[in-house]
Design an enzyme around this catalytic site. Structure first.
Site, PDB file in Angstrom:
ATOM      1  N   HIS A  28       0.653  -1.061  -0.195  1.00 48.60           N
ATOM      2  CA  HIS A  28       0.006   0.041  -0.141  1.00 48.60           C
ATOM      3  C   HIS A  28       0.838   1.245  -0.037  1.00 48.60           C
ATOM      4  CE1 HIS A  28      -2.905   3.018   1.693  1.00 48.60           C
ATOM      5  NE2 HIS A  28      -3.765   2.215   1.364  1.00 48.60           N
ATOM      6  N   ASP A  58       3.047  -4.750   8.170  1.00 48.59           N
ATOM      7  CA  ASP A  58       1.820  -3.936   7.941  1.00 48.59           C
ATOM      8  C   ASP A  58       0.495  -4.985   7.909  1.00 48.59           C
ATOM      9  OD1 ASP A  58      -0.644  -2.987   7.175  1.00 48.59           O
ATOM     10  OD2 ASP A  58       0.300  -1.925   5.251  1.00 48.59           O
ATOM     11  N   GLN A  99      -4.624  -5.296   6.766  1.00 44.32           N
ATOM     12  CA  GLN A  99      -5.405  -6.303   5.780  1.00 44.32           C
ATOM     13  C   GLN A  99      -5.412  -7.651   6.600  1.00 44.32           C
ATOM     14  OE1 GLN A  99      -7.586  -5.238   3.566  1.00 44.32           O
ATOM     15  NE2 GLN A  99      -6.948  -3.244   3.833  1.00 44.32           N
ATOM     16  N   LYS A 115     -10.610  -1.562  10.515  1.00 41.71           N
ATOM     17  CA  LYS A 115     -10.515  -2.819   9.523  1.00 41.71           C
ATOM     18  C   LYS A 115     -11.212  -4.151  10.114  1.00 41.71           C
ATOM     19  CE  LYS A 115      -7.577  -0.823   6.529  1.00 41.71           C
ATOM     20  NZ  LYS A 115      -8.257  -0.322   5.216  1.00 41.71           N
ATOM     21  N   CYS A 122      -4.707   2.382  -3.661  1.00 42.42           N
ATOM     22  CA  CYS A 122      -3.357   3.106  -3.191  1.00 42.42           C
ATOM     23  C   CYS A 122      -2.417   1.865  -3.260  1.00 42.42           C
ATOM     24  CB  CYS A 122      -3.598   3.213  -1.659  1.00 42.42           C
ATOM     25  SG  CYS A 122      -4.720   4.691  -1.246  1.00 42.42           S
TER      26      CYS A 122
END
Length: 407
Positions: free
Chosen positions: A124, A201, A204, A227, A365
């Site tokens: 991202h 990260d 997600q 999320k 993104c």
């Protein structure tokens, strides 16, 4: 699948799922951008502002103490969920982007010209741009782990990129654009062999996979509450104590100090060193409530049901003429990015919206991924545990209708 899992019952927990859009029942397939919020979490937010809204830490009055207790309990709930060794290794932030920038800013003081940092081709923008800015400030060199047409990272190439010059490696746990689950354990282990730190990260991944910080042995891991059925504007950075102690404070202000004079300021201990100013108190408390809600359903149960949805949607969408799915990795979460030959994703997304179906269109993104496939963007349908196969049928019929209208 857990026999107690009842999607109809779960859907009743989410008030927004009963609304209509353009006169049609809402079909919400934009979960990778933000998930919906159950009534149980909404109630916690209302309760905070209705009964004990106050600033935290140092307050002697009852409301402040109650808010402080709930906020710090939330930190412990998050610590337990991610199997984090120490509560002060949980830093509350405004979300994943804030967390990444905090680390990137801190490493400005630790890197030298010629040092190397590695990102993956699946990132991202929020896990690309801060590192480019870091390289501009320090003279460090940015290298990229390449990907293949299935949307998987080339691990042999990653091995060749690593050297004693490598100081940091950054990778998402799951690609927001393609749903690919990356082999982060292998990535972390290989980076540690050359003495590099690793930031993962987890934005997600966290809604689908219960990551164990101690088992992963990762140095930094980031998560956004919105999320995971929680509110926007809050998230966490997990950092190993040894690394958090090496990094300078990211922002100056109240809460992050021990003592201030005009001659010198000394900084507070972890975690307050990185938590300047009044935080999103309600957000942190609600994030813990969202974790409790999802844990009550069971992350394994959620993963199994979402995999069913992914398999069904993949099968049904591929019956559509000229439809191509991007991201066909063996390990995927419940995300499908697709296009129809000759049609722009925005046009299809606009027609789906008229039918009450919310999907995301564009580059998500993740422009380098779209450049790799030589496309302007995709239509992305992302599923959560409160979605159904009936909703997928509506999506498929909507895509067919859009195709007929646009051709």
């Amino acid at each position: 699948m857990n026999d107690t899992f009842n999607v109809s019952s779960i859907r009743r927990d989410f008030p927004i799922l009963s609304r209509e859009v353009n006169g049609k029942p809402l079909v919400y397939f934009d979960n990778a951008a933000t998930s919906q919020t159950p009534q149980q979490v909404i109630d916690v937010i209302v309760d905070y502002y209705s009964t004990y809204n106050a600033n935290i830490h140092r307050g002697v009055h009852a409301l402040s103490q109650e808010a402080t207790d709930k906020y710090e309990q939330a930190r412990h709930t998050i610590q337990k969920h991610f199997n984090i060794a120490k509560a002060h290794e949980v830093i509350f932030t405004s979300g994943t982007t804030h967390s990444i920038n905090l680390v990137a800013n801190g490493f400005s003081a630790l890197l030298q010209s010629g040092d190397e940092i590695i990102v993956s081709a699946l990132e991202h923008h929020s896990n690309i741009v801060p590192w480019q800015m870091l390289c501009e400030r320090t003279g460090a060199i940015l290298k990229v782990i390449p990907m293949n047409l299935d949307g998987e990272l080339l691990m042999d190439a990653y091995q060749n990129l690593l050297s004693t010059k490598t100081k940091l490696v950054f990778c998402n746990h799951v690609s927001n654009a393609l749903g690919t689950v990356n082999p982060i354990k292998q990535i972390i282990n290989k980076a540690h062999e050359v003495g590099a730190a690793v930031l993962i990260d987890g934005a997600q991944a966290a809604p689908h996979i219960k990551a164990d910080m101690q088992e992963l042995n990762v140095d930094f891991y980031t998560v956004s509450a919105h999320k995971m059925c929680g509110p926007t504007g809050t998230g966490i950075l997990y950092g190993k104590e040894e690394w958090l102690n090496k990094l300078p404070p990211y922002q100056g202000g109240g809460e992050m100090i021990a003592e201030v004079t005009f001659e010198k300021t000394t900084y507070a201990d972890l975690p307050h060193k990185f938590e300047a100013g009044t935080p999103n108190i309600c957000g942190g408390i609600a994030f813990a409530a969202a974790l409790d809600y999802m844990s009550g359903i069971g992350f394994q149960t959620i993963a199994e049901y979402e995999h069913e949805l992914l398999s069904y949607a993949t099968e049904q969408l591929l019956t559509i003429d000229k439809l191509k799915i991007y991201g066909t990795a063996k390990e995927k979460t419940s995300v499908i990015s697709f296009n129809i030959e000759g049609l722009h994703p925005y046009d299809i997304g606009s027609i789906l919206d008229k039918l009450g179906v919310a999907v995301r269109t564009g580059h998500h993104c993740a422009q380098p991924i779209m450049d790799f496939y030589k496309i302007p963007g995709t239509i992305r349908a992302s599923f959560s545990f409160y979605n159904t196969k009936d909703e997928i049928d509506i999506l498929v019929e909507g895509v067919k209708r859009a195709q007929n209208m646009l051709q």
